[in-house]
Design an enzyme around this catalytic site. Structure first.
Site, PDB file in Angstrom:
ATOM      1  N   ASP A  14       0.859  -1.178   0.000  1.00 52.90           N
ATOM      2  CA  ASP A  14       0.000   0.000   0.000  1.00 52.90           C
ATOM      3  C   ASP A  14       0.896   1.230   0.000  1.00 52.90           C
ATOM      4  O   ASP A  14       2.126   1.119  -0.155  1.00 52.90           O
ATOM      5  CB  ASP A  14      -0.972  -0.031   1.181  1.00 52.90           C
ATOM      6  CG  ASP A  14      -0.265   0.061   2.528  1.00 52.90           C
ATOM      7  OD1 ASP A  14      -0.965   0.071   3.553  1.00 52.90           O
ATOM      8  OD2 ASP A  14       0.987   0.121   2.563  1.00 52.90           O
ATOM      9  N   HIS A  35       6.579 -31.013  10.950  1.00 52.25           N
ATOM     10  CA  HIS A  35       6.004 -29.718  10.583  1.00 52.25           C
ATOM     11  C   HIS A  35       5.035 -29.874   9.405  1.00 52.25           C
ATOM     12  O   HIS A  35       4.030 -29.167   9.333  1.00 52.25           O
ATOM     13  CB  HIS A  35       7.117 -28.739  10.241  1.00 52.25           C
ATOM     14  CG  HIS A  35       8.149 -28.633  11.324  1.00 52.25           C
ATOM     15  ND1 HIS A  35       7.849 -28.148  12.583  1.00 52.25           N
ATOM     16  CD2 HIS A  35       9.462 -28.981  11.348  1.00 52.25           C
ATOM     17  CE1 HIS A  35       8.944 -28.185  13.338  1.00 52.25           C
ATOM     18  NE2 HIS A  35       9.921 -28.697  12.613  1.00 52.25           N
ATOM     19  N   THR A  72       2.641  -1.609   9.196  1.00 56.39           N
ATOM     20  CA  THR A  72       3.091  -2.526  10.244  1.00 56.39           C
ATOM     21  C   THR A  72       3.274  -3.952   9.739  1.00 56.39           C
ATOM     22  O   THR A  72       3.907  -4.765  10.403  1.00 56.39           O
ATOM     23  CB  THR A  72       2.066  -2.571  11.392  1.00 56.39           C
ATOM     24  OG1 THR A  72       0.824  -3.085  10.878  1.00 56.39           O
ATOM     25  CG2 THR A  72       1.842  -1.194  11.982  1.00 56.39           C
TER      26      THR A  72
END
Length: 366
Positions: free
Chosen positions: A8, A134, A68
């Site tokens: 963005d 995993h 963030t």
């Protein structure tokens, strides 16, 4: 490697830095925007585009940036098949790949400097997935995603390409590649590798707990939860893999699809199809040792789906990148399990370095 990037307005400057770094590494970069730091935009609009490029195999990985990183991370993880990881340092980048097989990296431009972001990106690109326990945990996440998705026909793995590179598989595959390996030994090796691959291919099968009595006392054990399975070899080379799989899942039914590749057009030509009558109720493993152009495998899966099959996976020994891309384009929700992904196809449509014509080597016809 094809890497999609998106940001963005808050992440634009850092996105441009990462794009430059990816180009320096030789990556093919697909930029989904935005194209300015001044015009305010909504991060989901850009994050969805890049994440969808990964989900549809137009890109192998993606790097997303916002202020963030939180918004981009939430957005990307809404896309079916995406595992986005928000990383702030070298360690989290490494672990996101090693333990989580993250296919999307998310960075926060307002909390991560350019130098650190480049280091994070480098670690994330270079670190391999560890697999093992995993992979089992990721399968649980994928199974939940599919069960709760609005895409009811999605396969158990949501269109992954899973490379099963266990040391025993790699060893036996090396013996198979050797041109001096006899037809008998080649047949044995194909069965052995197919059997070893079954462990990963069926890892997601559900279990239920039942009570039994041992020679000592009563106890609870696990058993497969009434799962109906079917193996469908693509004739003729696929026949070589069937026995290795049946040794581990002997109750599976076996269908057959006859296809051959036209030597001039390299397109599949079908001549036979016989499937179990309850194919729509079964989880289906299509087996074909070589995924070269992808045409035959895609056609085989299309035949199965036209006849009611829904839960399908493709199991091959060796694949070419071109074949993987073509197959996923035709069937974007279906898993591919392979023992190795080779370099490329030659002018005759053979996988390089490959192992030659699997059918001829299995049956000694050349």
């Amino acid at each position: 490697m094809k890497v999609a990037v998106a940001a963005d307005h808050a992440g634009y400057v850092l996105k441009e830095e990462i794009k430059k770094y990816l180009a320096e590494r030789g990556c093919e970069v697909i930029d989904f925007g935005t194209s300015s730091a001044e015009v305010k935009v909504d991060y989901p609009d850009w994050g969805f585009k890049a994440a969808e490029a990964v989900a549809t195999h137009k890109a192998e990985r993606a790097v997303l940036v916002c202020g963030t990183g939180i918004g981009m991370s939430i957005s990307a993880n809404k896309v079916h098949g995406v595992r986005a990881a928000l990383c702030h340092d070298h360690f989290t980048a490494v672990m996101s790949r090693r333990h989580n097989d993250a296919n999307v990296l998310v960075l926060g431009a307002r909390v991560t400097g350019a130098d650190v972001a480049r280091d994070i990106t480098a670690a994330w690109l270079d670190e391999p997935f560890e697999g093992g326990r995993h992979a089992f945990r990721l399968d649980k996440i994928t199974a939940y995603e599919n069960e709760n998705s609005k895409k009811p026909e999605a396969s158990s793995g949501g269109g992954r390409t899973v490379v099963i590179d266990h040391p025993l598989v790699r060893h036996k595959l090396g013996l198979m590649r050797n041109r001096n390996t006899s037809s008998k030994d080649f047949r044995d090796l194909v069965q052995e590798v197919a059997g070893l691959m079954v462990y990963e291919v069926t890892r997601h099968l559900p279990l239920e707990e039942i009570e039994i009595e041992t020679p000592i006392e009563k106890t609870n054990v696990f058993t497969l939860s009434g799962k109906k399975l079917a193996i469908v070899p693509v004739l003729r080379a696929g026949l070589g893999m069937v026995e290795g799989i049946l040794k581990l899942i002997p109750n599976a039914k076996v269908g057959h699809i006859g296809l051959y590749r036209d030597p001039k057009t390299l397109k599949p030509v079908d001549y036979y199809c016989k499937l179990p009558s309850d194919i729509s109720e079964r989880e289906i493993f299509v087996v074909d040792p070589m995924l070269a152009t992808g045409g035959s495998a895609a056609a085989a899966v299309s035949h199965i789906m036209e006849r009611g099959g829904r839960k399908v996976s493709l199991v091959s020994l060796i694949a070419a990148p071109e074949g993987i891309a073509a197959f996923h384009e035709a069937h974007p929700n279906i898993d591919i399990f392979v023992a190795a992904v080779d370099s490329h196809l030659n002018d005759h449509g053979y996988i390089v370095p490959g192992l030659g014509d699997a059918g001829d080597r299995l049956f000694g016809t050349k």
